[in-house]
Design a protein around this motif. Sequence first.
Motif, short mmCIF file in Angstrom:
data_model
loop_
_atom_site.label_atom_id
_atom_site.label_comp_id
_atom_site.label_asym_id
_atom_site.label_seq_id
_atom_site.Cartn_x
_atom_site.Cartn_y
_atom_site.Cartn_z
N LYS A 90 6.94 8.09 -0.45
CA LYS A 90 5.51 8.42 -0.51
C LYS A 90 5.02 8.95 0.84
O LYS A 90 4.32 9.97 0.91
CB LYS A 90 4.72 7.19 -0.93
N GLU A 147 -4.77 8.54 -1.44
CA GLU A 147 -4.48 9.76 -2.19
C GLU A 147 -5.67 10.22 -3.03
O GLU A 147 -5.69 11.35 -3.50
CB GLU A 147 -3.25 9.57 -3.09
N ASP A 159 3.77 12.85 1.07
CA ASP A 159 2.32 13.05 0.96
C ASP A 159 1.54 12.91 2.27
O ASP A 159 0.34 13.22 2.31
CB ASP A 159 1.75 12.05 -0.05
N LYS A 189 1.15 -0.43 -0.43
CA LYS A 189 1.23 0.47 -1.59
C LYS A 189 -0.17 0.76 -2.13
O LYS A 189 -0.49 1.90 -2.46
CB LYS A 189 2.10 -0.15 -2.70
N GLU A 220 -2.13 4.41 -2.35
CA GLU A 220 -2.74 4.90 -3.59
C GLU A 220 -4.20 5.27 -3.37
O GLU A 220 -4.67 6.31 -3.83
CB GLU A 220 -2.61 3.85 -4.69
#
Length: 154
Positions: free
Chosen positions: A68, A153, A72, A146, A150
């Motif tokens: 990730k 994003e 990203d 995590k 999230e």
Amino acid sequence: MKKLFLFIFFFGIISTGFCQLKSRTFEEIDSLQQIQKRKIIIFIHTDWCQFCQRMKATTFKNQEIIEKLNSDFYFIDFNVEEKRDITFANHTFKYQPSGNNIGVHELALELGKINNQIAYPILCVLNDKNEIIFQYNNYLALKDFKVLLENLEK
């Protein structure tokens, strides 16, 4: 043909299992942002901080997190005791010694102070204009990290 298939299959599993986190430098960020705009996640830490070392050994070794971050975000692993000058956002930051073999980098203070205090480890997130959009100064467990990714994003 069967051997070739098995070789490719196992090589694929092995290579994805050993994916490494790409740590960038502050000096690279401007040119990287011109290629692709991304948020920047800076992990600010010391060598002597137990919680910093635990995050490095667990959170930043997790394959899902690594993938990730690599895909990203731009990730910077920043040791506050880094002694070299760092040029970032058109400013040069220097290491500030405060005694024998101790001190802190000006850039760590700039990015890591929360309520005029600094405590490690620190996660600092910048937008593509190098503006601070999130700071957190405490150990962040894998599950919580995590969730943070999230939310970033969105």
